[in-house]
Design a protein around this motif. Sequence first.
Motif, PDB file in Angstrom:
ATOM      1  N   LEU A  77       0.802  -1.237   0.000  1.00 13.17           N
ATOM      2  CA  LEU A  77       0.000   0.000   0.000  1.00 13.17           C
ATOM      3  C   LEU A  77       0.831   1.281   0.000  1.00 13.17           C
ATOM      4  O   LEU A  77       0.446   2.244  -0.670  1.00 13.17           O
ATOM      5  N   PRO A  78       1.965   1.354   0.717  1.00 16.58           N
ATOM      6  CA  PRO A  78       2.745   2.596   0.650  1.00 16.58           C
ATOM      7  C   PRO A  78       3.262   2.927  -0.750  1.00 16.58           C
ATOM      8  O   PRO A  78       3.590   4.078  -1.027  1.00 16.58           O
ATOM      9  N   GLN A  79       3.315   1.936  -1.628  1.00 19.71           N
ATOM     10  CA  GLN A  79       3.683   2.205  -3.019  1.00 19.71           C
ATOM     11  C   GLN A  79       2.526   2.856  -3.774  1.00 19.71           C
ATOM     12  O   GLN A  79       2.727   3.454  -4.825  1.00 19.71           O
ATOM     13  N   ILE A  80       1.325   2.703  -3.230  1.00 16.45           N
ATOM     14  CA  ILE A  80       0.123   3.209  -3.897  1.00 16.45           C
ATOM     15  C   ILE A  80      -0.271   4.582  -3.372  1.00 16.45           C
ATOM     16  O   ILE A  80      -0.573   5.489  -4.138  1.00 16.45           O
ATOM     17  N   VAL A  81      -0.298   4.729  -2.051  1.00 17.68           N
ATOM     18  CA  VAL A  81      -0.771   5.984  -1.469  1.00 17.68           C
ATOM     19  C   VAL A  81       0.098   6.390  -0.283  1.00 17.68           C
ATOM     20  O   VAL A  81       0.487   5.559   0.531  1.00 17.68           O
TER      21      VAL A  81
END
Length: 153
Positions: A77-81
């Motif tokens: 998820l940190p790669q997304i948002v």
Amino acid sequence: MAQTTVDGVEGVQGLVGRHLGHSDWVEVTQEQVQQFADATGDHQWIHVDVERAKKESPFGGPVAHGYLTLSLVPSLLPQIVEITGFRMGVNYGTEKVRFPSPVPVGSRVRAGATLASATPFDGGIAMNMDVTVEVEGQTKPAMVATVVYRRYL
């Protein structure tokens, strides 16, 4: 680097209903599966006995644990948002998790995310994130889940 960056409660609320992007593809290895089995005590042969899984499994080889797939979400998820303007955040739980198709060992997976809801509370915001993990080259997702996060001001 995150595909979507947002700041504060108002910024988060502005993302509701929006698809936020996809993570990079990551390979699921037999070593990861073995480490997960060791950590959880789930040594079912379809995950850890490569030769037996090749011979007897309906999947043609070993597959990742469903919960291993779910456990990848916090790293993807940190790669997304990226959400700024809060002092901390926590994984609060899941509303629903399903594993529609297996993740063969050696395959690559990625996550996609949509912010389903953002509900302010005194001191922060609760976010329900719809996350889909897909396997490269497969049409059916490996996991669909609504994960709940809380961010604190």
